[in-house]
Design a protein around this motif. Sequence first.
Motif, PDB file in Angstrom:
ATOM      1  N   LEU A  83      23.555  -2.443 -41.172  1.00 21.23           N
ATOM      2  CA  LEU A  83      23.955  -1.471 -39.832  1.00 21.23           C
ATOM      3  C   LEU A  83      22.840  -0.423 -40.183  1.00 21.23           C
ATOM      4  O   LEU A  83      23.064   0.339 -41.168  1.00 21.23           O
ATOM      5  CB  LEU A  83      25.309  -1.131 -39.987  1.00 21.23           C
ATOM      6  N   ASP A  87      23.187   3.221 -35.592  1.00 24.31           N
ATOM      7  CA  ASP A  87      24.097   2.745 -34.853  1.00 24.31           C
ATOM      8  C   ASP A  87      25.457   2.958 -35.605  1.00 24.31           C
ATOM      9  O   ASP A  87      26.624   2.104 -35.444  1.00 24.31           O
ATOM     10  CB  ASP A  87      23.929   1.002 -34.963  1.00 24.31           C
ATOM     11  N   GLN A  88      25.717   3.862 -36.417  1.00 22.58           N
ATOM     12  CA  GLN A  88      26.775   4.199 -37.388  1.00 22.58           C
ATOM     13  C   GLN A  88      27.909   4.755 -36.135  1.00 22.58           C
ATOM     14  O   GLN A  88      27.622   5.351 -35.021  1.00 22.58           O
ATOM     15  CB  GLN A  88      26.562   5.214 -38.230  1.00 22.58           C
ATOM     16  N   ALA A  93      28.952   0.416 -34.342  1.00 24.26           N
ATOM     17  CA  ALA A  93      28.985  -0.706 -35.360  1.00 24.26           C
ATOM     18  C   ALA A  93      29.490  -1.971 -35.046  1.00 24.26           C
ATOM     19  O   ALA A  93      28.733  -2.984 -35.377  1.00 24.26           O
ATOM     20  CB  ALA A  93      29.656  -0.302 -36.668  1.00 24.26           C
ATOM     21  N   TYR A  97      26.603  -5.051 -34.689  1.00 24.93           N
ATOM     22  CA  TYR A  97      26.967  -6.260 -35.372  1.00 24.93           C
ATOM     23  C   TYR A  97      26.571  -7.443 -34.305  1.00 24.93           C
ATOM     24  O   TYR A  97      25.996  -8.607 -34.677  1.00 24.93           O
ATOM     25  CB  TYR A  97      28.341  -6.403 -35.964  1.00 24.93           C
ATOM     26  N   VAL A 114      26.586  -1.555 -44.614  1.00 27.70           N
ATOM     27  CA  VAL A 114      26.387  -0.244 -43.942  1.00 27.70           C
ATOM     28  C   VAL A 114      25.075   0.215 -44.877  1.00 27.70           C
ATOM     29  O   VAL A 114      24.952   0.204 -46.059  1.00 27.70           O
ATOM     30  CB  VAL A 114      27.331   0.942 -44.025  1.00 27.70           C
ATOM     31  N   TYR A 124      29.921   7.335 -41.885  1.00 30.47           N
ATOM     32  CA  TYR A 124      29.913   5.973 -42.621  1.00 30.47           C
ATOM     33  C   TYR A 124      31.384   5.694 -42.959  1.00 30.47           C
ATOM     34  O   TYR A 124      31.417   4.448 -43.061  1.00 30.47           O
ATOM     35  CB  TYR A 124      29.220   6.519 -43.985  1.00 30.47           C
ATOM     36  N   SER A 127      32.078   3.597 -39.536  1.00 29.25           N
ATOM     37  CA  SER A 127      31.428   2.609 -39.870  1.00 29.25           C
ATOM     38  C   SER A 127      31.958   1.465 -40.597  1.00 29.25           C
ATOM     39  O   SER A 127      32.167   0.408 -40.620  1.00 29.25           O
ATOM     40  CB  SER A 127      29.868   2.655 -40.346  1.00 29.25           C
TER      41      SER A 127
END
Length: 285
Positions: A83, A87-88, A93, A97, A114, A124, A127
């Motif tokens: 990822l 795109d966090q 997320a 995917y 991540v 994070y 995510s």
Amino acid sequence: MSAPHETRAVREVDLGGGVSVPQLGLGVFQVPPEEAQRVVEEALEVGYRHVDTAAAYVNEAGVGAALRACGLPREEVFVTSKLRNGDQGYEQALRAYDDTLARLGLDALDLYLVHWPNPAAGRYVDSWRALAQLRAQGAVRAVGVSNFLPVHLDDLAAASDLVPAVNQVELHPTFQQRELVEDCRARGVVVEAYSPLGQGADLDDPAVTAVAAAHGTTPAQVVLAWHLQRGHVVIPKSSRRARLEENLAAAQLELTADELDRITALERGHRTGGDPATFALSQIR
């Protein structure tokens, strides 16, 4: 392409939950999109069964094309992607995917990471919640992180009971991150080494070249064998078939305890890539 060769004996590392990963794989960082299919097809031909890509590498489509062309059953090739920072976030997320699967042409990944904590963005943990959801749904076999420091792993542990299967970090003889490695192992997190040769800088050290001469092998094979015997999962990158074969053959090399110690003594704190405490590029190109 020609029929795939028999896989050379590469040890598998247990990631838990019935998932295991070949300890030696192919990394495709900096493999141009137009070359990715050829490189991955050749790697699979010579015996690799583990391929590591990322959305930020912009070569997932080429990796997927190689997987379709190779003639191998899907379950025989372990595929990882990551990822990217841009795109966090939880919803982002989940969408990212799906986009990665579409580019690869796969129904599911074996491992999704991540890519960076990107602490300045502060997303994070969200995510990670998304990756945990994907795993709970069976949309991915295992999930983990890359470039995470102990403080970032602490934040994940405070927010989720799910322990990352893997932490993929820069690791090579002159940059061993020993405290981080010990921390990961105490948590039950498998350590995976990227830039395992120090982007080539570690190969000219006299300690490495002397061991290579003693075994009649190359310095790269010696350093990869050092990684393998220390228990790291390792993903060297190459675009050349001869080097792909050479790297894979490192799985058959056994170094003595003294040789391992001589290479371990090369620690210099020499990081070649970004610092996870500050790296904040979006990775979107």
